[in-house]
Design a protein around this motif. Structure first.
Motif, PDB file in Angstrom:
ATOM      1  N   TRP A 214       0.710  -1.209   0.102  1.00 40.46           N
ATOM      2  CA  TRP A 214      -0.112   0.063  -0.037  1.00 40.46           C
ATOM      3  C   TRP A 214       1.001   1.377  -0.069  1.00 40.46           C
ATOM      4  N   SER A 215       0.305   2.408  -0.601  1.00 42.81           N
ATOM      5  CA  SER A 215       1.128   3.655  -0.676  1.00 42.81           C
ATOM      6  C   SER A 215       0.718   4.195   0.607  1.00 42.81           C
ATOM      7  N   GLN A 216       1.553   5.405   0.983  1.00 45.29           N
ATOM      8  CA  GLN A 216       1.185   6.186   2.406  1.00 45.29           C
ATOM      9  C   GLN A 216      -0.189   6.519   2.539  1.00 45.29           C
ATOM     10  N   ARG A 217      -0.881   6.812   1.260  1.00 44.68           N
ATOM     11  CA  ARG A 217      -2.045   7.476   1.266  1.00 44.68           C
ATOM     12  C   ARG A 217      -2.986   6.420   1.808  1.00 44.68           C
ATOM     13  N   ASP A 218      -2.990   5.037   1.295  1.00 40.96           N
ATOM     14  CA  ASP A 218      -3.935   4.130   1.631  1.00 40.96           C
ATOM     15  C   ASP A 218      -3.475   3.864   2.997  1.00 40.96           C
ATOM     16  N   ILE A 221      -5.238   6.395   5.005  1.00 39.03           N
ATOM     17  CA  ILE A 221      -6.885   6.133   5.170  1.00 39.03           C
ATOM     18  C   ILE A 221      -7.475   4.858   5.965  1.00 39.03           C
ATOM     19  N   ALA A 222      -6.596   3.974   5.857  1.00 39.10           N
ATOM     20  CA  ALA A 222      -7.176   2.784   6.643  1.00 39.10           C
ATOM     21  C   ALA A 222      -7.155   2.983   8.317  1.00 39.10           C
ATOM     22  N   ARG A 223      -5.877   3.591   8.557  1.00 43.95           N
ATOM     23  CA  ARG A 223      -5.557   4.196  10.147  1.00 43.95           C
ATOM     24  C   ARG A 223      -6.894   5.109  10.300  1.00 43.95           C
ATOM     25  N   ILE A 236     -11.992   9.590   2.347  1.00 46.27           N
ATOM     26  CA  ILE A 236     -11.416   9.774   0.972  1.00 46.27           C
ATOM     27  C   ILE A 236     -11.658  11.112   0.286  1.00 46.27           C
ATOM     28  N   GLU A 237     -12.824  11.757   0.577  1.00 49.49           N
ATOM     29  CA  GLU A 237     -13.024  13.102  -0.136  1.00 49.49           C
ATOM     30  C   GLU A 237     -12.748  14.204   0.818  1.00 49.49           C
ATOM     31  N   LEU A 277      -0.249  11.233   8.239  1.00 46.33           N
ATOM     32  CA  LEU A 277      -0.815  12.217   7.114  1.00 46.33           C
ATOM     33  C   LEU A 277       0.135  13.185   6.648  1.00 46.33           C
ATOM     34  N   PHE A 278       0.692  13.942   7.508  1.00 43.87           N
ATOM     35  CA  PHE A 278       1.738  15.318   6.939  1.00 43.87           C
ATOM     36  C   PHE A 278       2.790  14.498   6.154  1.00 43.87           C
ATOM     37  N   HIS A 279       3.347  13.518   6.612  1.00 37.51           N
ATOM     38  CA  HIS A 279       4.456  12.935   5.772  1.00 37.51           C
ATOM     39  C   HIS A 279       3.898  12.458   4.389  1.00 37.51           C
ATOM     40  N   TYR A 280       2.710  12.152   4.193  1.00 37.89           N
ATOM     41  CA  TYR A 280       2.083  11.937   3.010  1.00 37.89           C
ATOM     42  C   TYR A 280       2.014  13.068   1.991  1.00 37.89           C
ATOM     43  N   ILE A 281       1.256  14.137   2.696  1.00 38.15           N
ATOM     44  CA  ILE A 281       1.369  15.317   2.094  1.00 38.15           C
ATOM     45  C   ILE A 281       2.362  16.001   1.426  1.00 38.15           C
ATOM     46  N   GLU A 282       3.639  15.953   2.457  1.00 40.13           N
ATOM     47  CA  GLU A 282       4.646  16.530   1.824  1.00 40.13           C
ATOM     48  C   GLU A 282       5.576  16.044   1.130  1.00 40.13           C
TER      49      GLU A 282
END
Length: 446
Positions: A214-218, A221-223, A236-237, A277-282
């Motif tokens: 899974w990517s960081q994004r997925d 979302i699961a967490r 998701i939205e 979440l911030f690690h994924y965004i950045e």
């Protein structure tokens, strides 16, 4: 393969969403979605669309009527045969003929979306007829049953005479109830919240995602699913503005089912998830964002979660990754069960930390408000589970005491002389010394 994509913000179009068949736009489902908007809320329209996509795929790949593939715009007879086949072979339902309609019986292998699918398909054909794209009667509506019941209600007690007005008092009153016009009628559908009481379930899912790369994004979302108890689309939205509008860095605001897109509820998650979440965004998100913006530079209406193409993430795209991970790790898990797991876990915690019934009641009400349940009675099903659990625990203690007492009795019996035991019976008991509740209990056992 049927799928959909939201219209990018920089493109002007009359469509907010496009449904695709392969790489080509599929207008019937696209028009249906937009016909729904304004009639039902956006989340319900999206939910209906998600129920229809697998059916349209099945129509193209598996449907058969007298040796030919069934098209969505075929006659009502062909559509009904196709839907019946789909219910039997794809959803493990049992079908029985009944006069002018069909009775659908769910089995333990049937998914919990059958009712929504049938409602969505009925809604689809209503839209197609309204938009003049379907030339027949709605195949999901049983017109004969409605006509028959209507005639019965008009029939009076006098032969071939209409009903007398109710004020006359000569006719049995009509029991007014909502007539079901569905051609496929589910007879054993009774929704109950599922009790998911496996404390390690989230970590099994995280591990499954890790094995499926899974990517960081997925992962985020699961967490958030397990930590917030939210529906998948509510996460998701999410937009950047949904995060900025809360004071706490561990919270976001989002819409709720039936809120018509209004952001009326908040979600709260762990500090570890905030960090992820911030690690994924950045990193991951910034890389695929068309402008490569960091969090501070993003606009409030920017989607937090993006596809690999840099467009707004959506449920079908996310579900593909979820289901792939579950299947690869032999986990049969609908993502909505994370919501049931959350409620079960919160209730367990409430019972553990509350000092008295007043605290339990207060915390339950807080949970009901957080979940935005329209019907507070939903809580009673979960409470029943914990009432049973408390009974099992108390009963198990009683059984252990009985086991110990049995051993002591046998030990004493062997060491003492063989004396015939005498059964002591209390012949009379002054009722005043009995607790009222205990007395009622004993009377109920007679």
């Amino acid at each position: 393969m049927y799928w959909y994509e939201y219209c990018p913000e920089h493109i002007e179009s009359k469509y907010q969403l496009l449904v695709f068949k392969g790489n080509q736009p599929f207008l019937p489902l696209t028009d249906y979605y937009h016909d729904c908007l304004g009639r039902i809320d956006k989340s319900s329209a999206t939910s209906y669309l998600n129920c229809l996509l697998p059916f349209f795929k099945w129509l193209e790949e598996e449907s058969n009527f007298q040796g030919k593939q069934v098209q969505w715009n075929d006659s009502e007879e062909k559509i009904r045969v196709a839907v019946e086949d789909y219910l039997i072979h794809e959803t493990n339902c049992k079908i029985r003929d009944k006069e002018s309609f069909r009775i659908v019986k769910l089995t333990n292998k049937s998914p919990n979306t059958i009712s929504r699918f049938l409602s969505a398909l009925k809604s689809f054909y209503k839209s197609m007829i309204r938009l003049k794209q379907y030339l027949y009667n709605n195949p999901l509506i049983d017109g004969q049953a409605i006509l028959h019941q209507y005639k019965e209600e008009l029939k009076g007690v006098r032969e071939v005479k209409p009903r007398m007005p109710s004020i006359a008092g000569t006719e049995q009153p009509i029991v007014h109830r909502r007539l079901t016009d569905s051609y496929f009628k589910i007879i054993n559908e009774e929704w109950h919240p599922q009790i998911i009481d496996d404390i390690d379930l989230p970590y099994q899912v995280y591990q499954a995602g890790k094995k499926a790369n899974w990517s960081q994004r997925d992962i985020v979302i699961a967490r958030m699913l397990f930590e917030t108890g939210a529906r998948a689309t509510e996460i998701i939205e999410l937009t950047v503005g949904d995060y900025r509008k809360r004071k706490s860095h561990q919270e976001v605001i989002t819409f709720n089912k039936g809120s018509h897109g209004k952001k009326i509820k908040f979600l709260r998650f762990s500090k570890e998830t905030v960090k992820r979440l911030f690690h994924y965004i950045e990193t991951e998100r910034k890389k695929i964002d068309k402008d490569h913006l960091d969090f501070n530079a993003l606009s409030d209406d920017a989607s937090i979660f993006l596809t690999e193409k840099g467009t707004s993430f959506n449920y079908p795209a996310w579900y593909y990754h979820w289901s792939r991970a579950m299947k690869a790790n032999e986990l049969s898990l609908n993502p909505h069960k994370s919501r049931h797991w959350f409620v079960t876990s919160r209730l367990r915690e409430i019972y553990n930390i509350s000092k008295n019934e007043a605290e339990i009641h207060q915390r339950k009400n807080e949970l009901i408000k957080y979940m935005k349940w329209k019907n507070p009675e939903t809580m009673t099903v979960y409470e029943h589970h914990f009432d049973e659990a408390k009974h099992r625990e108390a009963h198990e203690q009683m059984l252990k005491q009985m086991e110990l007492r049995e051993k002591e009795y046998n030990k004493q019996r062997k060491s003492s002389k063989k004396i015939k035991p005498k059964l002591q019976v209390i012949e009379t008991i002054n009722s005043e010394i009995l607790d009222t509740d205990l007395q009622e209990l004993l009377e109920g056992l007679e």
